[in-house]
Design a protein around this motif. Structure first.
Motif, short mmCIF file in Angstrom:
data_model
loop_
_atom_site.label_atom_id
_atom_site.label_comp_id
_atom_site.label_asym_id
_atom_site.label_seq_id
_atom_site.Cartn_x
_atom_site.Cartn_y
_atom_site.Cartn_z
N ARG A 1 0.83 -1.21 0.00
CA ARG A 1 0.00 0.00 0.00
C ARG A 1 0.86 1.26 0.00
N LEU A 2 1.94 1.22 0.77
CA LEU A 2 2.83 2.38 0.83
C LEU A 2 3.48 2.64 -0.52
N VAL A 3 3.93 1.57 -1.17
CA VAL A 3 4.58 1.71 -2.47
C VAL A 3 3.58 2.28 -3.47
N GLU A 4 2.35 1.77 -3.43
CA GLU A 4 1.33 2.24 -4.35
C GLU A 4 1.07 3.73 -4.14
N ALA A 5 0.95 4.11 -2.87
CA ALA A 5 0.68 5.52 -2.56
C ALA A 5 1.83 6.40 -3.04
N ARG A 6 3.06 5.91 -2.84
CA ARG A 6 4.23 6.68 -3.27
C ARG A 6 4.26 6.84 -4.79
N GLU A 7 3.93 5.75 -5.50
CA GLU A 7 3.92 5.80 -6.96
C GLU A 7 2.86 6.78 -7.46
N ASN A 8 1.68 6.74 -6.80
CA ASN A 8 0.62 7.67 -7.19
C ASN A 8 1.06 9.11 -7.00
N MET A 9 1.72 9.37 -5.88
CA MET A 9 2.16 10.73 -5.60
C MET A 9 3.22 11.17 -6.61
N ARG A 10 4.12 10.24 -6.93
CA ARG A 10 5.17 10.56 -7.88
C ARG A 10 4.55 10.91 -9.23
N PHE A 11 3.53 10.14 -9.63
CA PHE A 11 2.87 10.39 -10.91
C PHE A 11 2.20 11.75 -10.89
N ARG A 12 1.49 12.04 -9.79
CA ARG A 12 0.78 13.31 -9.71
C ARG A 12 1.73 14.50 -9.72
N ALA A 13 2.91 14.30 -9.16
CA ALA A 13 3.86 15.41 -9.09
C ALA A 13 4.49 15.71 -10.44
N THR A 14 4.44 14.75 -11.36
CA THR A 14 5.14 14.96 -12.63
C THR A 14 4.20 14.97 -13.83
N HIS A 15 2.90 14.80 -13.60
CA HIS A 15 1.98 14.73 -14.73
C HIS A 15 0.84 15.73 -14.64
N ASP A 16 0.36 16.11 -15.78
CA ASP A 16 -0.77 17.02 -15.87
C ASP A 16 -2.04 16.22 -15.59
#
Lengths: 322, 124
Positions: A127-142
């Motif tokens: 769950r932590l990894v998933e949350a981190r990946e989601n945040m990473r995506f949101r920080a770099t994508h429109d």
């Protein structure tokens, strides 16, 4: 769930194997620490491991230490099997990186309960990894088009320019702007405007290679980076990208709309190594010329004739991505 | 469940505990006994050679292996004898080594017939 068992004693191994299979695990059993480490390094390796303490080649704590030394890999929950269970041994085992330990001969019920603890920890990690990946995506994508956002594509462009300069290759930068986009918004509303932006993003992505970058630069402006693009082909490729927008109307909630895009382009081979901001300014000027020439066309930025060699620092220091 | 080092009240073979460990799976039990029948004499022989050669490190390792398989199988007293031999070998007490080996063989001699008898019984 997959689990790895490492025990040099055939009898204990068989007993563990059967007990765990009965509990629903997919068991891989090996007879020493070296084999255990090999199994854990494989793709799709088990994430639960039950390791005997005393083993030939590499002992249980040795396996734990080796596994914990690796970084950037999924967490492996490791349980050591020990026969003594003295305080010193327990501490040594846990310090080596084991998550838990069990005394031999094990009790089947206790073993299963302790492995369930391991599964809970692994679930938490997922769950932590998933949350981190989601945040990473949101920080770099429109969020609207899911393209790279301005910050992300600028970072990538900076890196790409360094790389292509180092490798003596050419990078082509395209800045595209949807023609009369304001009219779309004013006439059909922002919902349709958003639909147009999403479809534009899809068409741009569909007309580049997998290793090119497409980003949303701002409002209705898109930045496309063609990596290692031969200068001889760059204008033709840019034209093809422009036509991908005018080729066929865009379907929206308010009917189909025919749209076009103006493009400014610049090839790094013409410009050498210069600050990204400066290069983008040149592309922007070319885009402005395309707009002034009646839109729906491509304009290449013209090389500046330099009279003196450049001595100033050519590029800003690379910003490191975390 | 606390056990005395020299608990003679322990049975040579704790079948009840073993059956619980295998969830009453007779087939698995037979499997384990077969593995034991093959591995135990081999390991014992190596241990005897190591003791004869006074190779303490090897003797300790083999005693440890024996302890593991014996305790998994519920051979409580024999496992304890193997454990004592491991301690003695690890501590470098060469003088006590042969006696410890003798004690281990003695315990094994009372365990093995029980296992044999059980295997003969379930086969029929």
């Amino acid at each position: 769930m997959k689990i790895l068992i490492a025990d040099d004693d055939a009898l204990s191994r068989r007993l563990l194997e059967k007990t765990l299979e009965r509990a629903g695990y997919e068991v891989t059993a090996v007879e020493n620490g070296k084999q255990a480490l090999e199994q854990l390094q494989k793709l799709e390796a088990p994430r639960l491991a039950l390791l005997d303490w005393v083993m030939p080649e590499l002992d249980g704590p040795g396996v734990c230490r080796a596994v914990r030394k690796r970084s950037e890999q999924t967490y492996v929950y490791m349980v050591l099997l020990t026969s003594k269970g003295t305080k010193e041994e327990t501490v040594l085992g846990l310090e080596s990186g084991a998550d838990d330990y069990l005394t031999k001969p094990f009790n089947a019920e206790e073993l299963r309960a302790r492995l369930r603890v391991g599964e809970r920890i692994l679930l938490l990690e997922d769950r932590l990894v998933e949350a981190r990946e989601n945040m990473r995506f949101r920080a770099t994508h429109d969020p609207l088009t899911s393209l790279l956002n301005r910050g992300a594509i600028m970072d990538l462009l900076t890196r790409e320019l360094h790389r292509s300069h180092r490798e003596k290759k050419s990078t082509t930068i395209l800045l595209g702007d949807v023609d009369h986009f304001k009219r779309v918004n004013d006439t059909y509303g922002h919902v349709v405007g958003d639909e147009v932006l999403i479809e534009t993003a899809n068409r741009l992505l569909g007309s580049v290679r997998s290793y090119d970058f497409v980003g949303r630069y701002g409002g209705e402006e898109f930045l496309v980076v063609l990596n290692s693009c031969d200068p001889a082909f760059a204008p033709a490729r840019a034209e093809a990208i422009r036509k991908s927008i005018s080729n066929g109307p865009i379907q929206t909630a308010k009917g189909s709309l025919s749209l076009t895009m103006s493009l400014g382009a610049l090839m790094s081979s013409d410009w050498g190594l210069r600050p990204v901001e400066e290069l983008l300014h040149e592309v922007d000027t070319a885009l402005y010329k395309a707009k002034a020439s009646g839109r729906d066309c491509l304009r290449m930025a013209q090389p500046i004739a330099r009279t003196e060699p450049v001595t100033a620092p050519l590029l800003q220091p690379l910003r490191l991505q975390h | 469940m606390k056990k005395n080092e020299d608990s003679h009240s322990d049975p040579a073979w704790n079948l009840a505990e073993l059956l619980e460990r295998v969830d009453n799976d007779q087939e698995l039990l037979r499997d384990l006994l077969n593995i034991f029948k093959e591995d135990f004499p081999l390991t014992m022989r190596s241990l005897e050679s190591a003791v004869a050669a006074e190779d303490l490190k090897e003797a300790a390792r083999l005693a440890h292996t024996l302890k593991g398989m014996l305790s998994s199988l519920g051979g409580v007293r024999t496992a304890a004898a193997a454990a004592r031999l491991e301690v003695i070998a690890s501590a470098g007490e060469t003088a006590s080594l042969k006696g410890a080996l003798q004690a281990l063989k003695c315990e094994a001699a009372s365990l093995l017939p029980e296992l044999e008898a059980y295997m003969a019984e379930v086969r029929h």
